[in-house]
Scaffold this motif. Sequence first.
Motif, short mmCIF file in Angstrom:
data_model
loop_
_atom_site.label_atom_id
_atom_site.label_comp_id
_atom_site.label_asym_id
_atom_site.label_seq_id
_atom_site.Cartn_x
_atom_site.Cartn_y
_atom_site.Cartn_z
N LEU A 195 28.29 32.50 2.16
CA LEU A 195 28.31 33.90 1.72
C LEU A 195 29.23 34.74 2.58
CD1 LEU A 195 24.55 34.45 0.80
CD2 LEU A 195 26.51 34.42 -0.75
N THR A 196 29.28 34.45 3.87
CA THR A 196 30.22 35.16 4.74
C THR A 196 31.66 34.91 4.28
OG1 THR A 196 28.71 34.88 6.61
CG2 THR A 196 30.98 35.48 7.12
N ALA A 197 31.97 33.66 3.99
CA ALA A 197 33.32 33.32 3.54
C ALA A 197 33.61 33.88 2.15
CB ALA A 197 33.49 31.80 3.54
N THR A 198 32.59 33.96 1.30
CA THR A 198 32.78 34.57 -0.02
C THR A 198 33.18 36.03 0.11
OG1 THR A 198 31.18 33.05 -1.03
CG2 THR A 198 31.65 35.08 -2.21
N GLY A 199 32.52 36.75 1.02
CA GLY A 199 32.91 38.14 1.27
C GLY A 199 34.32 38.25 1.82
N GLY A 243 31.70 39.30 6.31
CA GLY A 243 32.91 38.62 5.87
C GLY A 243 33.89 39.56 5.19
N ALA A 244 33.37 40.46 4.32
CA ALA A 244 34.24 41.34 3.56
C ALA A 244 34.84 42.46 4.40
CB ALA A 244 33.45 41.95 2.39
N CYS A 245 34.16 42.85 5.46
CA CYS A 245 34.61 44.02 6.24
C CYS A 245 35.06 43.64 7.65
CB CYS A 245 33.47 45.06 6.31
SG CYS A 245 32.94 45.67 4.70
N ALA A 246 34.12 43.25 8.50
CA ALA A 246 34.45 43.02 9.91
C ALA A 246 35.41 41.85 10.10
CB ALA A 246 33.16 42.80 10.70
N PHE A 294 36.82 37.56 -0.95
CA PHE A 294 36.84 38.69 -1.89
C PHE A 294 37.83 39.76 -1.44
CE2 PHE A 294 34.85 42.94 -2.67
CZ PHE A 294 35.21 43.04 -4.02
N THR A 295 37.71 40.18 -0.19
CA THR A 295 38.62 41.21 0.31
C THR A 295 40.05 40.70 0.41
OG1 THR A 295 36.81 42.18 1.59
CG2 THR A 295 39.03 42.83 2.21
N GLU A 296 40.21 39.46 0.87
CA GLU A 296 41.54 38.89 0.98
C GLU A 296 42.21 38.77 -0.38
OE1 GLU A 296 43.08 35.48 3.91
OE2 GLU A 296 42.16 34.66 2.10
N ASN A 297 41.44 38.41 -1.40
CA ASN A 297 41.99 38.30 -2.75
C ASN A 297 42.43 39.65 -3.30
OD1 ASN A 297 41.76 35.53 -2.92
ND2 ASN A 297 39.80 35.56 -3.98
N ILE A 298 41.69 40.70 -2.96
CA ILE A 298 42.12 42.05 -3.38
C ILE A 298 43.51 42.33 -2.82
CG2 ILE A 298 41.66 44.52 -3.20
CD1 ILE A 298 38.70 43.88 -3.02
N LEU A 299 43.71 41.98 -1.55
CA LEU A 299 45.00 42.24 -0.90
C LEU A 299 46.12 41.42 -1.55
CD1 LEU A 299 46.50 43.64 1.42
CD2 LEU A 299 45.86 41.73 2.88
N TYR A 300 45.89 40.13 -1.73
CA TYR A 300 46.93 39.26 -2.31
C TYR A 300 47.23 39.63 -3.76
CZ TYR A 300 47.31 35.96 1.57
OH TYR A 300 47.58 35.37 2.79
N LEU A 301 46.21 39.84 -4.55
CA LEU A 301 46.42 40.17 -5.95
C LEU A 301 47.01 41.56 -6.12
CD1 LEU A 301 43.10 38.64 -7.29
CD2 LEU A 301 45.38 37.89 -7.94
N GLY A 302 46.58 42.49 -5.28
CA GLY A 302 47.15 43.84 -5.34
C GLY A 302 48.62 43.85 -4.97
N ASN A 303 48.98 43.10 -3.93
CA ASN A 303 50.40 43.00 -3.55
C ASN A 303 51.22 42.31 -4.63
OD1 ASN A 303 50.37 44.31 -1.06
ND2 ASN A 303 49.72 42.47 0.04
N ALA A 304 50.65 41.28 -5.25
CA ALA A 304 51.36 40.59 -6.33
C ALA A 304 51.60 41.53 -7.51
CB ALA A 304 50.55 39.38 -6.78
N PHE A 305 50.61 42.34 -7.85
CA PHE A 305 50.77 43.28 -8.95
C PHE A 305 51.82 44.34 -8.62
CE2 PHE A 305 49.68 47.25 -11.12
CZ PHE A 305 49.65 46.82 -12.44
N ALA A 306 51.79 44.83 -7.38
CA ALA A 306 52.80 45.82 -6.98
C ALA A 306 54.21 45.22 -7.05
CB ALA A 306 52.50 46.32 -5.57
#
Length: 419
Positions: free
Chosen positions: A164-168, A89-92, A171-183
């Motif tokens: 668990l697949t969706a949790t992964g 979920g987090a990678c592929a 997790f990665t999608e939230n990094i992208l959204y939160l990182g873009n919001a911070f930028a």
Amino acid sequence: MPAPAGRHYKPRRPLWDNKAMRAGALILLLALCGLVILALVREQTGTEGFLVGLGLAVLPVPLLVAAFRWMDRVEPKPWRNLIFAFAWGACAATLLAILANGYATQWLLSNVEAAQDADADTWGATFVAPVVEESAKAAAVLLLFLYRRRDFHGIVDGVVIAGLTATGFAFTENILYLGNAFASDQSFGYSGLRSTTAATFFIRVLLSPFAHPLFTAMTGLGFGIAATLAPHRRVRRVLVPVAALLTAMVLHAVWNGSASLPAFGFLAVYTLFMVPVFGVLTWLTIWSRQNELRTVRTYLPAYQAAGWLTPPEPIALSSMRARGIARDLARRTGGPAAARAVAEYISFATSLAFLRQRAHHGTVTNDFTAREQELLHHLWQRKHVAQPALAQAAGAVPRAYAAQGWGPQGGQYGVGWRR
């Protein structure tokens, strides 16, 4: 050319039939996807945005993982299955979603007349993203269903793997959204509770951490139902997971589409649709977990009658409280090694009960006898530690609970060999 006399050649198996080769290729694929995802997210958010997004996105992960592990406590899945699901979920799945969603948005802008950026994003999020993302996440459930069939018994297994697949993925999608919001906040000078980062964190991490797990759990539910169907019901075994996947896509589309509605509309969808669906799925999963304990209580007495288990064991093994007491007793008397032996004994006994249940319902495979003997052998190796602890722990089970009927013990797959 004929083989030389006295020598026998076995036909060479294809490389893909080798388990080690498949596992190695899968690990390599996930590692490559992880590196590409890392590079893409860092490029979009910047190093500082990536670190902020990572720090905020990881917060709900332990809670979600703990929730799914709790659901899975009756017959815990091997850690390799759970790690694979999360990593997929987090990678592929995330990499496929980023590439496909980006391509779809560009196609809409290029081919749909009068399409604006906002319209393309809305259409893509509502009609494209659910199909792409749910299909990508469902691939992990399908792979485990096909290649780890021994660990896939019913609804709880499907929901746990899918969750668990969706949790992964989240997790990665939230990094992208939160990182873009911070930028974005850094560019415009926003900070504090009025910042885009704070709003994104509230919506994605606090308000709806269960969104992606809820959608994909529908797919897992379908595969779990398919696992309980007899092998000859091939059409149903295909149609049920497909229908469940379509349901996951519809839920995802409704959720994404609600983001374009006014605030009142979004809250209405959240409270009147998403929360009730989440509640029903949670109730169904808890009911299925209790049903797993009933399976243990129903099908293990056949092995007690054959002399493999002592009379208190089916009672203790069908109670989560008694299981915990048995592990604690073993730890106090024999240390961590004894507690681990009891935990393994509980796991093998539970697998034995599910194996017998599948035989009773006609969904067992041809390796029933070999698998049954393998599990009984594992029990025999640990019985000197586990049986005394379980016998003491059985006293913690209420008498009314312990006195319930045991159900079928014989049938086509009766225990024909005794200890």
